[in-house]
Design a protein around this motif. Structure first.
Motif, PDB file in Angstrom:
ATOM      1  N   ARG A   1     -83.457  -5.821 -65.480  1.00  0.00           N
ATOM      2  CA  ARG A   1     -83.193  -6.864 -64.487  1.00  0.00           C
ATOM      3  C   ARG A   1     -83.223  -8.251 -65.107  1.00  0.00           C
ATOM      4  NH1 ARG A   1     -82.721  -5.230 -59.308  1.00  0.00           N
ATOM      5  NH2 ARG A   1     -83.252  -3.033 -59.020  1.00  0.00           N
ATOM      6  N   GLY A   2     -84.001  -8.412 -66.167  1.00  0.00           N
ATOM      7  CA  GLY A   2     -84.058  -9.711 -66.828  1.00  0.00           C
ATOM      8  C   GLY A   2     -84.609 -10.775 -65.878  1.00  0.00           C
TER       9      GLY A   2
ATOM     10  N   SER B   1     -82.525   2.315 -61.544  1.00  0.00           N
ATOM     11  CA  SER B   1     -82.146   0.889 -61.634  1.00  0.00           C
ATOM     12  C   SER B   1     -81.679   0.549 -63.040  1.00  0.00           C
ATOM     13  CB  SER B   1     -83.335  -0.015 -61.310  1.00  0.00           C
ATOM     14  OG  SER B   1     -83.738   0.172 -60.013  1.00  0.00           O
ATOM     15  N   VAL B   2     -82.360   1.116 -64.042  1.00  0.00           N
ATOM     16  CA  VAL B   2     -81.959   0.832 -65.432  1.00  0.00           C
ATOM     17  C   VAL B   2     -80.537   1.341 -65.660  1.00  0.00           C
ATOM     18  CG1 VAL B   2     -82.462   1.307 -67.869  1.00  0.00           C
ATOM     19  CG2 VAL B   2     -84.343   0.951 -66.254  1.00  0.00           C
TER      20      VAL B   2
ATOM     21  N   LEU C   1     -87.011 -13.584 -59.700  1.00  0.00           N
ATOM     22  CA  LEU C   1     -86.658 -14.466 -58.580  1.00  0.00           C
ATOM     23  C   LEU C   1     -86.882 -13.746 -57.257  1.00  0.00           C
ATOM     24  CD1 LEU C   1     -83.252 -15.860 -59.907  1.00  0.00           C
ATOM     25  CD2 LEU C   1     -85.378 -17.160 -59.601  1.00  0.00           C
ATOM     26  N   HIS C   2     -87.499 -14.433 -56.294  1.00  0.00           N
ATOM     27  CA  HIS C   2     -87.639 -13.865 -54.954  1.00  0.00           C
ATOM     28  C   HIS C   2     -86.272 -13.504 -54.406  1.00  0.00           C
ATOM     29  CE1 HIS C   2     -91.808 -14.024 -54.043  1.00  0.00           C
ATOM     30  NE2 HIS C   2     -91.924 -15.288 -54.382  1.00  0.00           N
ATOM     31  N   GLY C   3     -86.175 -12.343 -53.777  1.00  0.00           N
ATOM     32  CA  GLY C   3     -84.932 -11.964 -53.092  1.00  0.00           C
ATOM     33  C   GLY C   3     -83.844 -11.470 -54.019  1.00  0.00           C
ATOM     34  N   ARG C   4     -84.078 -11.451 -55.344  1.00  0.00           N
ATOM     35  CA  ARG C   4     -83.016 -11.045 -56.269  1.00  0.00           C
ATOM     36  C   ARG C   4     -83.452  -9.822 -57.098  1.00  0.00           C
ATOM     37  NH1 ARG C   4     -79.739 -14.963 -58.454  1.00  0.00           N
ATOM     38  NH2 ARG C   4     -78.922 -13.251 -59.717  1.00  0.00           N
ATOM     39  N   HIS C   5     -84.533  -9.173 -56.677  1.00  0.00           N
ATOM     40  CA  HIS C   5     -85.061  -8.128 -57.560  1.00  0.00           C
ATOM     41  C   HIS C   5     -84.926  -6.718 -57.006  1.00  0.00           C
ATOM     42  CE1 HIS C   5     -88.374  -8.509 -54.843  1.00  0.00           C
ATOM     43  NE2 HIS C   5     -88.722  -9.691 -55.303  1.00  0.00           N
ATOM     44  N   GLY C   6     -84.293  -6.573 -55.825  1.00  0.00           N
ATOM     45  CA  GLY C   6     -84.069  -5.230 -55.279  1.00  0.00           C
ATOM     46  C   GLY C   6     -85.328  -4.383 -55.211  1.00  0.00           C
TER      47      GLY C   6
ATOM     48  N   ASP D   1     -73.819  -1.681 -67.517  1.00  0.00           N
ATOM     49  CA  ASP D   1     -72.569  -2.405 -67.783  1.00  0.00           C
ATOM     50  C   ASP D   1     -72.770  -3.923 -67.774  1.00  0.00           C
ATOM     51  OD1 ASP D   1     -73.099  -2.564 -65.176  1.00  0.00           O
ATOM     52  OD2 ASP D   1     -71.162  -1.859 -64.434  1.00  0.00           O
ATOM     53  N   SER D   2     -74.008  -4.406 -67.685  1.00  0.00           N
ATOM     54  CA  SER D   2     -74.229  -5.854 -67.709  1.00  0.00           C
ATOM     55  C   SER D   2     -74.957  -6.248 -68.996  1.00  0.00           C
ATOM     56  CB  SER D   2     -75.003  -6.290 -66.468  1.00  0.00           C
ATOM     57  OG  SER D   2     -76.208  -5.561 -66.364  1.00  0.00           O
ATOM     58  N   GLY D   3     -74.457  -5.723 -70.114  1.00  0.00           N
ATOM     59  CA  GLY D   3     -75.012  -6.106 -71.418  1.00  0.00           C
ATOM     60  C   GLY D   3     -76.341  -5.451 -71.725  1.00  0.00           C
ATOM     61  N   ARG D   4     -76.685  -4.387 -70.995  1.00  0.00           N
ATOM     62  CA  ARG D   4     -77.988  -3.749 -71.228  1.00  0.00           C
ATOM     63  C   ARG D   4     -77.808  -2.322 -71.731  1.00  0.00           C
ATOM     64  NH1 ARG D   4     -78.996  -8.682 -68.745  1.00  0.00           N
ATOM     65  NH2 ARG D   4     -81.230  -9.043 -68.577  1.00  0.00           N
ATOM     66  N   ALA D   5     -76.684  -2.064 -72.389  1.00  0.00           N
ATOM     67  CA  ALA D   5     -76.374  -0.688 -72.796  1.00  0.00           C
ATOM     68  C   ALA D   5     -77.452  -0.117 -73.721  1.00  0.00           C
ATOM     69  CB  ALA D   5     -75.014  -0.644 -73.482  1.00  0.00           C
ATOM     70  N   LEU D   6     -78.114  -0.994 -74.488  1.00  0.00           N
ATOM     71  CA  LEU D   6     -79.106  -0.443 -75.434  1.00  0.00           C
ATOM     72  C   LEU D   6     -80.339   0.116 -74.741  1.00  0.00           C
ATOM     73  CD1 LEU D   6     -81.024  -3.070 -77.601  1.00  0.00           C
ATOM     74  CD2 LEU D   6     -80.501  -3.363 -75.198  1.00  0.00           C
ATOM     75  N   LEU D   7     -80.458  -0.125 -73.433  1.00  0.00           N
ATOM     76  CA  LEU D   7     -81.593   0.461 -72.706  1.00  0.00           C
ATOM     77  C   LEU D   7     -81.342   1.929 -72.351  1.00  0.00           C
ATOM     78  CD1 LEU D   7     -82.521  -2.458 -70.254  1.00  0.00           C
ATOM     79  CD2 LEU D   7     -83.567  -1.892 -72.445  1.00  0.00           C
ATOM     80  N   ALA D   8     -80.055   2.355 -72.516  1.00  0.00           N
ATOM     81  CA  ALA D   8     -79.725   3.734 -72.099  1.00  0.00           C
ATOM     82  C   ALA D   8     -80.531   4.755 -72.899  1.00  0.00           C
ATOM     83  CB  ALA D   8     -78.229   3.985 -72.273  1.00  0.00           C
ATOM     84  N   GLU D   9     -80.710   4.496 -74.178  1.00  0.00           N
ATOM     85  CA  GLU D   9     -81.390   5.486 -75.016  1.00  0.00           C
ATOM     86  C   GLU D   9     -82.869   5.657 -74.620  1.00  0.00           C
ATOM     87  OE1 GLU D   9     -80.850   5.004 -79.257  1.00  0.00           O
ATOM     88  OE2 GLU D   9     -82.537   6.377 -79.536  1.00  0.00           O
TER      89      GLU D   9
END
Ligand code: FAD
Length: 357
Positions: A311-312, A243-244, A317-322, A249-257
């Motif tokens: 996911r931020g 999931s990470v 939110l219910h139903g938006r967290h996969g 590509d949604s502004g979370r590139a720094l989590l890749a490391e």
């Protein structure tokens, strides 16, 4: 191991149901059997699909990517099969293996208390009294999973009131004096048929004996017991890291490391686990296995934390967290399943103190 796509789709549709209890283990076991997961690592001669214990760890991990409840039910079923495979009582194994492998009989492991007993943490909570034709068991198991009503067989360790060696028995649901509670009111994993058992003057014969000496038997089954538990952490961590990666590509590139670092540690620990379990290295060297179990549970927790950040706000939110909210609860199970991280650390500290003395 890659899951059969039909089973993977069923699990994704029912993972929340298995967690909240609207889908239960009775619907799951035959599917696990059909997909060949219960027989993984079971010798072909015993009715399984062959392979080594690491195949069973792989099967638990593959399920844990989709549902921790399903993976824990497989753990219970598969670890009970391991008890039979390592028991000298071949008639007992022959009686139960076909139903267990087909998923029509549910295997349960009531041995948390016994594993704590082995580590000197608590006394056995079940007592055995010798009778002319066998034993009588009395006591209580506060927890056991996969207790499908009238269809389970549960492994129980009991102390000998006469002072002999504690023994391990296979107790069928239908035996006189076995009383199952209602399902426990859990915060998650509610579809796992987890309940308490009261044993009152349960008559057992030699045909129910898994092993006459728990102290020599349990250390031999412990690598499979703990190794398959580690599959829960491995699968969950891999799912969270996937999931990470999907969020980069949604502004979370720094989590890749950090995700890459967790994935590398995870792969290395999983490889050490498989190699050690298959080589039998942990029977006489449990410390290395304890350290891996702790490390893998911690990596799964870190991966879940990272998925939260990936996911931020949508994750809240219910139903938006996969499925994230479920995985967050699933991660909370990993440190407390026996032997818990607290118990493992206590045993490691005692071992270090002994070495230092
Ligand atoms: C979903 C789930 C499934 C499980 N399945 C199994 C299984 O299949 N087989 C198995 O052997 N164990 C099973 N367990 C038990 C688990 O592995 C631990 O033994 C259990 O969590 C107790 O360990 P503890 O660290 O709390 O230790 P403990 O030291 O035993 O308990 C700490 C404190 O919690 C209290 N406590 C613990 N359990 C209960 C309870 N049921 N009700 C009220 N108070 C309690 C104790 O009295 C003590 O005060 C399961 C647990 C969970 C959460």
């Amino acid at each position: 191991m890659t899951l059969d796509p039909e089973l993977a789709a069923w699990l994704d549709a029912h993972a929340d149901g298995l967690d909240c209890g609207s889908t239960d283990a009775a619907a799951l076991l035959p599917r696990l059997a059909t997909a060949g997961l219960i027989g993984a690592g079971v010798p072909i001669a015993a009715g399984g699909s062959g392979g080594s214990c690491s195949s069973a760890i792989g099967a638990v991990a593959a399920l844990a990517r989709h549902s921790q409840a399903a993976a824990f039910v497989l753990w219970a079923q598969r670890v009970f099969i391991e008890y039979l495979l390592q028991s000298p009582n071949r008639a007992l194994a022959e009686a139960y293996l076909p139903g267990l492998l087909a998923g029509t009989t549910a295997g349960a492991s009531g041995l948390s208390n016994a594993m704590k007993f082995l580590g000197g943490i608590e006394a056995l909570q079940v007592e055995a009294r010798r009778r002319t034709d066998g034993w009588q068991l009395d006591g209580r198991l506060p927890w056991a999973t996969n207790l499908l009503a009238q269809r389970f067989v549960v492994a129980v360790a009991a102390s000998d009131v006469a002072g002999g060696a504690p023994a391990v028995f296979a107790v069928p649901a239908t035996q006189a004096g076995v009383q199952r509670s209602a399902d426990l009111d859990l915060v998650g994993l509610r579809g796992t048929a987890t309940a308490a058992l009261a044993l009152s003057q349960v008559p057992l014969g030699p045909e129910h004996l898994l092993h006459e000496d728990a102290r020599s038997y349990l250390p031999r089954v412990r690598p499979a017991f703990l190794g398959m538990q580690c599959g829960l952490s491995i699968g969950l961590a891999r799912r969270c890291l996937a999931s990470v990666r999907g969020s980069e590509d949604s502004g979370r590139a720094l989590l890749a490391e950090p995700a890459g670092a967790i994935a590398a540690d995870l792969d290395a620990a999983a490889a050490r686990l498989s190699a050690g379990v298959d080589a039998g290295a942990f029977v006489d060297a449990p410390r290395a296995l304890f350290l891996l179990r702790i490390q893998l549970a911690e990596l799964a927790q870190q991966a879940a934390q990272l998925e939260l950040q990936a996911r931020g706000g949508a994750g809240y939110l219910h139903g938006r967290h996969g499925g994230f909210a479920r995985r967050w609860r699933e991660a909370a199970f990993l440190p407390i399943v026996t032997p818990s991280l607290v118990q493992l650390r206590t045993e490691l500290a005692r071992g270090s103190a002994r070495q230092a003395a």
